[in-house]
Enzyme design. Structure first.
Site, PDB file in Angstrom:
ATOM      1  N   CYS A  96       1.220  -0.832   0.037  1.00 41.63           N
ATOM      2  CA  CYS A  96      -0.066   0.339  -0.087  1.00 41.63           C
ATOM      3  C   CYS A  96       1.004   1.528   0.250  1.00 41.63           C
ATOM      4  CB  CYS A  96      -0.685  -0.057   0.910  1.00 41.63           C
ATOM      5  SG  CYS A  96      -2.248   1.441   1.588  1.00 41.63           S
TER       6      CYS A  96
ATOM      7  N   SER B 274       0.889   3.740   1.848  1.00 40.05           N
ATOM      8  CA  SER B 274       0.660   4.931   3.054  1.00 40.05           C
ATOM      9  C   SER B 274       2.317   4.578   3.877  1.00 40.05           C
ATOM     10  CB  SER B 274      -0.271   3.766   3.863  1.00 40.05           C
ATOM     11  OG  SER B 274      -1.608   4.163   3.284  1.00 40.05           O
TER      12      SER B 274
ATOM     13  N   HIS C  39       4.488   5.711   1.779  1.00 45.21           N
ATOM     14  CA  HIS C  39       5.474   6.635   2.764  1.00 45.21           C
ATOM     15  C   HIS C  39       6.269   7.014   3.312  1.00 45.21           C
ATOM     16  CE1 HIS C  39       2.130   8.856   0.014  1.00 45.21           C
ATOM     17  NE2 HIS C  39       1.405   8.518   0.473  1.00 45.21           N
TER      18      HIS C  39
ATOM     19  N   HIS D 173       0.673  -2.596   6.986  1.00 44.02           N
ATOM     20  CA  HIS D 173      -0.853  -2.665   7.537  1.00 44.02           C
ATOM     21  C   HIS D 173      -2.051  -2.973   6.674  1.00 44.02           C
ATOM     22  CE1 HIS D 173      -0.844   0.386   4.611  1.00 44.02           C
ATOM     23  NE2 HIS D 173      -2.227   0.372   4.648  1.00 44.02           N
TER      24      HIS D 173
ATOM     25  N   CYS E 195      -7.675  -2.476   3.484  1.00 45.36           N
ATOM     26  CA  CYS E 195      -7.144  -1.589   3.172  1.00 45.36           C
ATOM     27  C   CYS E 195      -8.146  -1.273   2.832  1.00 45.36           C
ATOM     28  CB  CYS E 195      -5.500  -1.132   3.784  1.00 45.36           C
ATOM     29  SG  CYS E 195      -5.258   0.162   3.720  1.00 45.36           S
TER      30      CYS E 195
END
Length: 365
Positions: free
Chosen positions: A39, A41, A44, A60, A166
């Site tokens: 992902c 996220s 990042h 996650h 997610c």
């Protein structure tokens, strides 16, 4: 000993190392991971546009099987196959009491530690290792809050369950839970990565009359057609606001920023018709602010809202996503385009950085 992908320093590759785990404490369970999604996220965090304490075992978006349970755990037992929520909620803070468990205050305060403020994971040097979202699904095993676990039927594959954890719940949930959305609405989705593709699927579930996909890459836009996009706009070649207004005769009812950035959200607001609603779904870099035409917002009675984790209870959202998947309303398997072992996790994130289609998945096999 299990292995985990740990970030020790931003802008450096993840290190796959052996870790030791404490036994689950009160209200916790030990999970053997089955699959984990790649992902943005996490991307990042790796590149410093998001922030977590280091060292941290990332991941996650995942699913696994309960191996053992700690004291006080009810409703879960060894052998249960579960989706893992990246927000575990305490049930007693103000946000939880007011019906927003996805915004749990206690979860946010304790961050990448367990609810009691301590660690369950150590690396080979004996360093405490933070766990992203308390679950660290880029680990072969992980101790997680029992509340993170949502049991699933045997006919839901682990890879599908991982994505429900997610991108599916975030994207579909943002649309079906958008304020006052009605069947037949016109919709634009800015950014057609994992979350954006699921915003498109959510719009399809809501019988949107038009679903306009906006991105910078033609290959990603073509891929979006498989999930319900009716129109494609390449924002690197044309003004997306004008293109959307031309396609709809003045603007869309709903625009979803699934990318997360100042340009995308301002374009989302500008692309609305009068009384339209823009929904921010993607997370922008920490500290970034967006220029919004305030006169336009007031005179045309537009609305700008945020949506976190599908705007609802993760477990309730998971239940709906599993139901939609079993009824054939969502194509989740089709999102998965690449599979990797844990040892190739950096190659998986390289593919994400190249904007390849769909989702990559770590398969623990």
């Amino acid at each position: 000993m299990p292995k985990a992908a740990i970030l020790y320093e931003t802008n450096q590759p993840l290190q796959v190392v052996e870790v030791s785990l404490e036994a689950p404490k009160k209200g916790e369970v030990l999970v053997k991971m089955g699959a984990a999604g790649i992902c943005a996220s996490d991307h990042h965090i790796i590149h410093g546009s998001g922030s977590l304490p280091l060292p941290c075992a990332l991941g996650h978006e995942g699913a696994g099987t309960v191996e053992s349970v700690g004291d006080g755990v009810s409703g879960l037992q060894p052998g249960d196959r579960c989706i893992l929520s990246f927000v575990s909620n305490c049930g007693h803070c103000r946000s939880c009491r007011e019906g927003f468990p996805q915004l749990c205050d206690t979860n946010r305060l304790t961050g990448s530690r367990q609810f009691d403020g301590t660690f369950r994971m150590k690396d080979g040097e004996g360093n405490d290792v933070h766990q992203m979202s308390k679950i660290s699904v880029f680990s072969e095993q992980s101790v997680v809050p029992a509340q993170a676990c949502y049991p699933i039927p045997a006919d839901v594959p682990m890879e599908v369950a991982a994505l429900i954890g997610c991108c599916v719940s975030t994207g579909v949930g943002a649309v079906i839970n958008a304020p006052n959305i009605k069947a037949g609405a016109t919709v634009a989705v800015f950014g057609v990565g994992g979350v954006g593709l699921n915003c498109i699927q959510g719009a399809r579930v809501m019988n949107a009359s038009r679903v306009i996909a906006v991105d910078l890459h033609d290959h990603k836009l073509e891929f979006a057609k498989h999930f319900g996009a009716t129109d494609l706009v390449n924002a690197s070649k044309v003004d997306p606001v004008k293109a959307i207004q031309d396609l709809t005769g003045g603007g869309v009812d709903y625009a979803f920023d699934a990318f997360g950035g100042s340009v995308a959200v301002s374009q989302a607001v500008d692309s609305l018709r009068k009384t339209g609603t823009a929904v921010m779904v993607g997370l922008a870099p920490v500290g970034e602010r967006a220029p919004i035409d305030m006169v336009d917002l007031v005179r045309n009675q537009k609305t700008l809202v945020g949506s976190y984790y599908g705007s609802g209870s993760p477990h309730e959202t998971f239940a709906r996503m599993v139901d939609f998947y079993q009824r054939g309303l969502l194509d989740i398997s089709g999102l998965i385009q690449r599979r990797y072992p844990l040892g190739e996790i950096n190659e998986a994130f390289d593919a994400l950085g190249r904007a390849e289609n769909g989702r990559g998945v770590i398969n623990f096999g």
